[in-house]
Scaffold this active site. Structure first.
Site, PDB file in Angstrom:
ATOM      1  N   HIS A  34       0.866  -1.174   0.000  1.00 40.76           N
ATOM      2  CA  HIS A  34       0.000   0.000   0.000  1.00 40.76           C
ATOM      3  C   HIS A  34       0.904   1.225   0.000  1.00 40.76           C
ATOM      4  CE1 HIS A  34      -3.163  -2.734   2.074  1.00 40.76           C
ATOM      5  NE2 HIS A  34      -3.252  -2.805   0.767  1.00 40.76           N
ATOM      6  N   GLU A  67       2.043  -4.063  11.417  1.00 41.30           N
ATOM      7  CA  GLU A  67       1.336  -2.795  11.261  1.00 41.30           C
ATOM      8  C   GLU A  67       1.907  -1.751  12.211  1.00 41.30           C
ATOM      9  OE1 GLU A  67      -1.018  -2.110   9.097  1.00 41.30           O
ATOM     10  OE2 GLU A  67      -1.897  -4.033   8.484  1.00 41.30           O
ATOM     11  N   HIS A 111       3.379  -2.828   6.949  1.00 36.39           N
ATOM     12  CA  HIS A 111       2.275  -1.927   6.617  1.00 36.39           C
ATOM     13  C   HIS A 111       2.136  -0.816   7.656  1.00 36.39           C
ATOM     14  CE1 HIS A 111       0.096  -4.164   3.373  1.00 36.39           C
ATOM     15  NE2 HIS A 111       0.827  -5.155   3.846  1.00 36.39           N
ATOM     16  N   GLU A 125       1.637   4.190   2.788  1.00 39.76           N
ATOM     17  CA  GLU A 125       2.056   3.773   4.129  1.00 39.76           C
ATOM     18  C   GLU A 125       3.587   3.869   4.217  1.00 39.76           C
ATOM     19  OE1 GLU A 125       0.300  -0.129   4.554  1.00 39.76           O
ATOM     20  OE2 GLU A 125      -1.735   0.654   4.307  1.00 39.76           O
TER      21      GLU A 125
END
Length: 375
Positions: free
Chosen positions: A166, A335, A259, A169
């Site tokens: 993504h 994350e 991420h 990010e």
């Protein structure tokens, strides 16, 4: 005053900038997609003048809850990024600031530009342990850069770390910078020991086209790479296509997919409990990895995370789950927050590039703890 975003990673639309106390902005959609959240723009001509900027469509963004409790980042030199007062009222994100200089940048998170990416991979290849290779071309014809660290032999594990599927990010590539710098430090005993046991395949940016375009989730054809792993194509998701083929060739004993999360103000892992092959061995590896990281790094925790999938319900089109099932290996999504880490908050900087780098450095320790048990 002038507001612009015609640069690498820039994203904003100006509705009205006549009144410094009522600047109206809008975030455009990702290229060929309905996603939008990322913004990055430059304000000129407001030195020592109080400005109020309203992002008028924030409430319709892909993850509007990501703006709750969020503070925008700003920079005068594009190196030091600090937080400025921001408030989300359920419809608009309102940014209030008095710039100290004539030119200031604002962004959703501190960007990691294409030039920074090129510097990262080319500096890395100067290490005798590291080789920089192009594994294919992006949709727009740019090289897909991969770093191979260590010399392969049949006794060594194959460890993959990929980031920025993504593109919006960028904390993921800051994380990769920390991991790469430590892994190539020949004075670091953890790094030296790991390279005696494993070869690392590192892709610091899986979505260069989307990063340059200022997209949040997709490449410039509108494809979300983290849903492409079951059936990647060289036409629509070439990065996934080439990485998966090389995993088939080189093997994969551990995969980490890096991420950022818009909503949760914590660092955490999303695991592979829902894949068909999740068994006691993978359960113990997951617990050992997470437990050792918590013991080492106060910036990491496992209290706040995504709900675990029920057995057999994992989406095998998602990277970590597909790889875990395909290679019967430990495969984890890491994350980081766009906001701050609520366990160790920093009002001035929030979660930052520097903290992302340090977290990337620290991940080598849990890798070291599990490397002997990967197969």
């Amino acid at each position: 005053m002038n507001i612009s975003s015609n640069f690498d990673g820039g994203k904003i639309e100006v509705i009205d900038a006549a009144n410094p106390q009522n600047i109206q902005l809008s975030i455009p959609n990702d290229t060929n997609s309905e996603f939008f959240q990322w913004f990055h723009f430059r304000l000129m001509g407001a030195m020592e003048e109080s400005v109020k900027m309203r992002i008028t469509n924030a409430g319709k963004a892909s993850y509007p809850e990501g703006y709750e409790g969020y503070q925008t980042v700003a920079s005068y030199d594009r190196e030091n990024w600090f937080r400025v007062p921001s408030n989300y009222d359920g419809k608009e994100l309102i940014i209030e600031h008095t710039p100290l200089y004539n030119s200031v940048y604002y962004a959703y998170f501190a960007p990691y530009t294409y030039d920074q990416h090129l510097n990262l991979v080319h500096q890395a290849q100067m290490s005798p342990e590291c080789e920089l290779v192009s594994i294919g071309k992006t949709v727009e014809g740019k090289d897909i850069d991969m770093l191979i660290v260590g010399e392969a032999d049949e006794t060594k594990k194959s460890i993959w770390v990929i980031a920025r599927q993504h593109p919006g990010e960028p904390m993921a590539e800051w994380f990769m910078q920390g991991l790469i710098d430590r892994l190539l430090d020949q004075d670091d005993p953890v790094s030296r020991s790991l390279l005696n046991k494993a070869v690392f395949y590192l892709v610091p940016n899986m979505n260069i086209d989307g990063s340059i375009a200022g997209n949040l989730r997709v490449n410039t054809k509108g494809f979300n790479y983290n849903r492409e792993w079951a059936e990647p194509s060289i036409e629509n998701s070439p990065e996934v296509f080439h990485v998966r083929n090389l995993m088939d060739e080189y093997g994969c004993d551990l995969n980490l997919d890096i991420h950022g999360d818009e909503t949760l103000p914590y660092n955490f892992i999303s695991g592979i409990e829902g894949i068909p092959s999740f068994d006691e061995r993978l359960k113990k590896l997951t617990e050992k990895f997470i437990g050792s990281w918590i013991d080492l790094c106060p910036d990491f925790q496992d209290t706040h995370s995504y709900p675990k999938n029920e057995p057999g319900t994992g989406n095998l089109a998602i990277c970590s789950k597909h790889i875990g099932e395909r290679y019967k290996c430990l495969s984890l999504t890491i994350e980081m927050p766009f906001k701050d880490n609520n366990d160790l908050p920093d009002p001035e900087y929030g979660w930052s590039p520097e903290r992302s780098i340090l977290l990337g450095e620290s991940v080598l320790q849990p890798i070291y703890q599990v490397v002997n048990h990967l197969r």
